[in-house]
Design an enzyme around this catalytic site. Structure first.
Site, short mmCIF file in Angstrom:
data_model
loop_
_atom_site.label_atom_id
_atom_site.label_comp_id
_atom_site.label_asym_id
_atom_site.label_seq_id
_atom_site.Cartn_x
_atom_site.Cartn_y
_atom_site.Cartn_z
N HIS A 82 0.81 -1.31 -0.15
CA HIS A 82 -0.06 0.05 -0.09
C HIS A 82 0.89 1.18 -0.23
CE1 HIS A 82 -3.03 3.06 1.36
NE2 HIS A 82 -3.99 2.11 1.05
N GLY A 162 6.75 20.21 12.58
CA GLY A 162 8.03 19.38 12.88
C GLY A 162 9.07 19.64 12.01
N PRO A 168 14.59 9.46 9.09
CA PRO A 168 14.43 8.14 8.40
C PRO A 168 13.42 7.15 9.12
CG PRO A 168 16.70 8.66 8.55
CD PRO A 168 15.86 9.74 9.12
N GLY A 171 9.63 8.98 8.73
CA GLY A 171 9.18 9.55 7.48
C GLY A 171 8.40 10.88 7.95
#
Lengths: 297, 297
Positions: A82, A162, A168, A171
């Site tokens: 997905h 943010g 990493p 995401g």
């Protein structure tokens, strides 16, 4: 009657049962939260949580769930069929009853700020989008997680909350407000898919149809029918029975009848109240006339 | 989903506000009871209480309310324009969701036995009737309170519970089980009341119509319309949209259209689910698809 907000959180973990259970427990342990569905898909490697409650409780549930999810997920090792770009991938807040758009937006923004404070880049989408290019999830998620490192070097991808940096492990997350979507599929007594496609074209907004209808025409080979598959994106302004009446009369112009229809997934009661008003000509029908609504607090 | 039973208790006191408040407090103080309506009418000198909850809680509410009502009411001094024969006059229990007829009957019988043990003569009616002559409230209440003394000397009037004697202070109570009644009125664009009467005749069971429809035709002079006023006595077997479709097609045979309609009073959600199934051709619609039902416990 109490206010009802719904949250549907898409988390990028669908295989590690023990880890998923920890996250689920964090949600279920939140007072005032009613969990409607927890749907894990191994191929997608993704779990979709759906819960409802009063707005503040729904926000608390999202925060509790998210804290656990950020602990257990490392996106740098995530594989699944997905599309996804974050550990907590997409989090729409959906007003169901008695919640104004502004109130839902405030909840989404507080959730976004919470995520940002944890170090996760956040993009607001749909009703919460800060620019038109961020309205659609598909545009925001283009290239998926794997494209994020490059995107994060481009000013156009500065997040709404943010760090402006590739993270990493987590995401990036997309959150915002969308109206309840009603998935309504109408099957026609013909095997000619061109008829379904022509009707879908007349039904959908993008080609001249109803303002809040998305529609496509499909074959249903096993049933020997065709389907007009619709999403009604605002059932208040384009009620389900209005879509039904139009589709039936368009079908009649081809000498085709409606064989059956289906409502897929959850529907707010308010959408059904409109069915009563429209189909029984009871224009002044009130939700409080439904006995069960007295139990909603 | 929790079971839902409804109780509608008709009490012969509608003027003494302080006394009524004591009775109301006894009902509201019962755990698990949700009071939907308390409707006092001074001319009727009568208060109608409507509440819902799980069967055992609804029974407890009826018992608590009744104890207070028996304290405050003396039927030998009661006057009011509404027919009545007891301090606690009529108490139907109505299955709303997930309650089988047998379970509701057991509750009604336990309530009747409770009343009997307090010294009140009790007759079971409707689904709880012990003989056909006791099915209808109108037959049971004929002659009202004032006729009770004479009736109580006739073996035919031996009560189902409680003393076989005239109890001046409390009269007698009718209790039992009936199905939810849907009051549905359809207004037609004509001033010819004969058309409404002819359609009502075709609609109602007693003159050849639908099995669970009672109907009369009335003029609505202020609106310049006529009305077919219906009671649907079993919405599962004669759904509202079936009555609507038939009435509309009968009206068409007179060249008359439906102007508007109204649903009067409370309706179980299940009756509306049938509207969705029928009017949108969604034959497999489930209550659990309605978001709000997840909050019903």
């Amino acid at each position: 009657m109490k206010k009802i907000l719904l949250c549907e959180l898409n988390m990028s973990e669908g295989t590690d049962v023990a880890a998923i259970e920890k996250v689920t427990a964090a949600l279920r342990g939140t007072p005032g939260v009613t969990v409607m569905d927890v749907d894990s898909d191994k191929d997608h490697n993704r779990t979709v949580y759906t819960w409802i409650g009063e707005p503040e409780d729904v926000l608390a549930g999202a925060q509790n769930l998210t804290e656990k999810a950020l602990e257990i997920i490392d996106m740098s090792r995530h594989h699944g069929s997905h599309p996804r770009m974050g550990a907590v991938d997409v989090v729409p807040f959906v007003p169901v009853r008695g919640v104004e758009k502004e109130e839902a937006l405030e909840i989404a923004r507080r959730y976004g700020a919470f995520l940002g404070s944890k170090g996760v880049p956040v993009y607001y989408y749909e009703e919460a989008a800060t620019k038109p290019s961020r309205q659609n999830l598909v545009d925001l998620r283009k290239g998926q997680y794997e494209a994020l490192e490059k995107k994060m070097k481009d000013e156009a991808w500065r997040p709404d909350e943010g760090p402006f940096a590739f993270v990493p492990r987590w995401g990036a997350t997309v959150t915002g407000v969308r109206f309840p979507l009603v998935a309504y599929n109408v099957n026609l007594r013909t095997t000619d898919v061109e008829i379904a496609k022509a009707i879908a074209k007349r039904m959908r907004f993008s080609t001249g149809g109803l303002r809040f209808v998305r529609a496509i025409g499909l074959p249903l080979e096993e049933k020997g029918m065709v389907q007009v598959s619709m999403n009604l994106t605002n059932y208040e302004k384009t009620p389900i029975p209005v879509a039904y009446d139009l589709i039936r009369s368009l079908a009649a112009t081809y000498g085709v009848t409606v064989a059956e229809a289906e409502l897929v997934g959850p529907v707010p009661l308010a959408a059904l109240e409109d069915v009563v008003r429209h189909c029984l000509q009871v224009h002044r029908f009130e939700a409080s006339q439904i006995i069960e609504t007295h139990l909603l607090g």
